[in-house]
Write a protein that holds these residues in place. Structure first.
Motif, mmCIF file in Angstrom:
data_model
loop_
_atom_site.group_PDB
_atom_site.id
_atom_site.type_symbol
_atom_site.label_atom_id
_atom_site.label_comp_id
_atom_site.label_asym_id
_atom_site.label_seq_id
_atom_site.Cartn_x
_atom_site.Cartn_y
_atom_site.Cartn_z
ATOM 1 N N ALA A 51 0.809 -1.228 0.000
ATOM 2 C CA ALA A 51 0.000 0.000 0.000
ATOM 3 C C ALA A 51 0.839 1.273 0.000
ATOM 4 C CB ALA A 51 -0.999 0.020 1.164
ATOM 5 N N THR A 52 2.086 1.150 -0.423
ATOM 6 C CA THR A 52 2.919 2.355 -0.493
ATOM 7 C C THR A 52 3.359 2.626 -1.920
ATOM 8 O OG1 THR A 52 4.957 1.108 -0.092
ATOM 9 C CG2 THR A 52 3.846 2.054 1.845
ATOM 10 N N THR A 53 3.520 3.904 -2.216
ATOM 11 C CA THR A 53 4.066 4.321 -3.506
ATOM 12 C C THR A 53 5.590 4.432 -3.367
ATOM 13 O OG1 THR A 53 3.915 6.663 -2.935
ATOM 14 C CG2 THR A 53 1.984 5.667 -4.022
ATOM 15 N N PRO A 54 6.303 4.548 -4.487
ATOM 16 C CA PRO A 54 7.759 4.697 -4.393
ATOM 17 C C PRO A 54 8.186 5.872 -3.517
ATOM 18 C CG PRO A 54 7.149 4.102 -6.613
ATOM 19 C CD PRO A 54 5.859 4.360 -5.878
ATOM 20 N N SER A 55 7.508 7.009 -3.624
ATOM 21 C CA SER A 55 7.934 8.157 -2.816
ATOM 22 C C SER A 55 7.664 7.913 -1.335
ATOM 23 C CB SER A 55 7.252 9.448 -3.286
ATOM 24 O OG SER A 55 5.860 9.372 -3.121
#
Ligand code: SF4
Length: 101
Positions: free
Chosen positions: A70-74
């Motif tokens: 549930a995380t984006t790269p940033s």
């Protein structure tokens, strides 16, 4: 090239419980990193039983693409910086304790 967790031949024990196995890889590797593009995958991740393992693995391994746990790269870059900063603080505190009389 699109990837999916299911196609990876690596030893990650939590993979067998990943709820994205069999899902369209494009969902988890959207073009662009906007919240809108990542939202459908992140919604799916929040129902996944191995969300924490997946996120931690991606942060630890510096995974630069796609939605993991549930995380984006940033978001993962920010988490990685926070973890490294906390580790550095702990090492400095440990060194200071060893030097104190
Ligand atoms: S947290 Fe998301 S990307 Fe990770 S295994 Fe579960 S569904 Fe897949």
């Amino acid at each position: 090239m699109a990837r999916s967790l299911a196609s990876w031949n690596v030893d990650i024990g939590w993979h067998a419980q990943a709820s994205c196995v069999g899902e369209d890889p494009e969902l988890f590797f959207p073009l662009g990193e906007t919240d809108t593009a990542a939202a459908p995958a992140r919604t799916g991740c929040r129902r996944c039983p191995v969300l924490n393992d997946c996120r931690d693995w991606a942060v630890r391994h510096g995974e630069t693409d796609g939605v993991w746990g549930a995380t984006t790269p940033s978001q993962r870059r920010a988490l990685r910086r926070a973890v490294l900063a906390a580790s550095a603080r702990a090492l400095l505190e440990q060194a200071a304790e060893q030097q104190s009389p």
